[in-house]
Enzyme design. Sequence first.
Site, PDB file in Angstrom:
ATOM      1  N   LYS A  52      -4.054   1.463   4.522  1.00  0.00           N
ATOM      2  CA  LYS A  52      -2.890   0.859   3.868  1.00  0.00           C
ATOM      3  C   LYS A  52      -1.692   0.851   4.821  1.00  0.00           C
ATOM      4  CE  LYS A  52      -4.690   2.058  -0.660  1.00  0.00           C
ATOM      5  NZ  LYS A  52      -4.769   3.030  -1.744  1.00  0.00           N
ATOM      6  N   GLN A  96      -2.431   8.273  -4.116  1.00  0.00           N
ATOM      7  CA  GLN A  96      -3.858   8.065  -3.872  1.00  0.00           C
ATOM      8  C   GLN A  96      -4.691   8.964  -4.791  1.00  0.00           C
ATOM      9  OE1 GLN A  96      -5.054   5.682  -1.823  1.00  0.00           O
ATOM     10  NE2 GLN A  96      -7.146   6.210  -2.381  1.00  0.00           N
ATOM     11  N   ASP A 119       0.168  -0.214  -7.838  1.00  0.00           N
ATOM     12  CA  ASP A 119      -1.253  -0.078  -8.187  1.00  0.00           C
ATOM     13  C   ASP A 119      -1.545  -0.755  -9.529  1.00  0.00           C
ATOM     14  OD1 ASP A 119      -3.017   1.199  -6.413  1.00  0.00           O
ATOM     15  OD2 ASP A 119      -2.197   3.184  -6.873  1.00  0.00           O
TER      16      ASP A 119
HETATM   17  N1  GUN Z   1      -8.487   5.602  -5.275  1.00  0.00           N
HETATM   18  C1  GUN Z   1      -9.479   4.678  -5.308  1.00  0.00           C
HETATM   19  N2  GUN Z   1      -8.975   3.447  -5.513  1.00  0.00           N
HETATM   20  C2  GUN Z   1      -7.639   3.597  -5.623  1.00  0.00           C
HETATM   21  C3  GUN Z   1      -6.573   2.685  -5.836  1.00  0.00           C
HETATM   22  O1  GUN Z   1      -6.740   1.477  -5.999  1.00  0.00           O
HETATM   23  N3  GUN Z   1      -5.323   3.233  -5.885  1.00  0.00           N
HETATM   24  C4  GUN Z   1      -5.105   4.545  -5.739  1.00  0.00           C
HETATM   25  N4  GUN Z   1      -3.857   4.980  -5.813  1.00  0.00           N
HETATM   26  N5  GUN Z   1      -6.075   5.426  -5.531  1.00  0.00           N
HETATM   27  C5  GUN Z   1      -7.337   4.935  -5.472  1.00  0.00           C
END
Ligand code: GUN
Length: 287
Positions: A52, A96, A119
């Site tokens: 990211k 995350q 998200d």
């Molecule tokens: N863990 C797995 N997929 C995601 C996601 O799309 N966002 C976040 N914050 N954590 C994740």
Amino acid sequence: MELLNGNEVSKLIKISIKEQVATLKAEGKKTPHLAAILVGSDGASMTYVAAKEKDCKEVGFDSTVIRFDQSISEAELITEIEKINEDRNIDGLIVQLPLPKHINEKKITETIHFKKDVDGFHPMNVGMMFKGLKTFLPATPYGVIKLIEHYNIETSGKNCVIIGRSDIVGKPMSALMLQKNCTVTVCHSKTQNIGNFTKEADIIIAALGIPLFLKADMVKEGAVVIDVGITRVENLNSKSGYSLKGDVDFETVAPKCSYITPVPGGVGPMTRVGLLLNTLEAVKMQG
Ligand code: GUN
């Protein structure tokens, strides 16, 4: 059979985002800024957060990763999120997942201000999405929609079968395909004989996390197959020691499809671009 090339489409979208960021900067407006909170040192989570960060850099966003030890308490984490909620320099925040067991993910998700929730996990944003209002869409379903739109895949009146009912993929995907005028069926772990449903589907979206689950005899000729699954499977012949497998048995299913996503290089890069689009949107929404 045509491949739905997520690598290629995500590149095009990133070029467009980069141009929009340059325009924002030229107009003296704010540079989009994504913050990511990473708790602990889970290997996959560290990889995702690093990816990211790299994506942000590529399109000209600012990014900040805030790392906490596994032992951080829920109350401390909430205080940190509240600080970011108040920080006008940060437009989007993700925490995350997964989090350590002593931290309630639901509570954390609800602490992030919904206007920074890139998200799209906050109940406010989930509700707005289900109503078809403009909001942050969860990154993977958003990426899938962008892929479908890029290839002009007909959705109106089509039978769409989604396998998986997670909050992050299956449920939001069902709402978005319904908005695209599909007749939507959601199959899940308690569904009996999933093949009976998928055999009737014009569009199949597999998001259950079982490698190679969808076999050729479960798919009708000419179907569109979108594979959201990415599971690390041990592969001693590969340098990393593992290879990535989707939920679709690509080799046998692909010849029957009109369109299909590869794994890797299909939905994965589109998910990453979904988060960037939301972060750009966060800046625009705040004017
Ligand atoms: N863990 C797995 N997929 C995601 C996601 O799309 N966002 C976040 N914050 N954590 C994740």
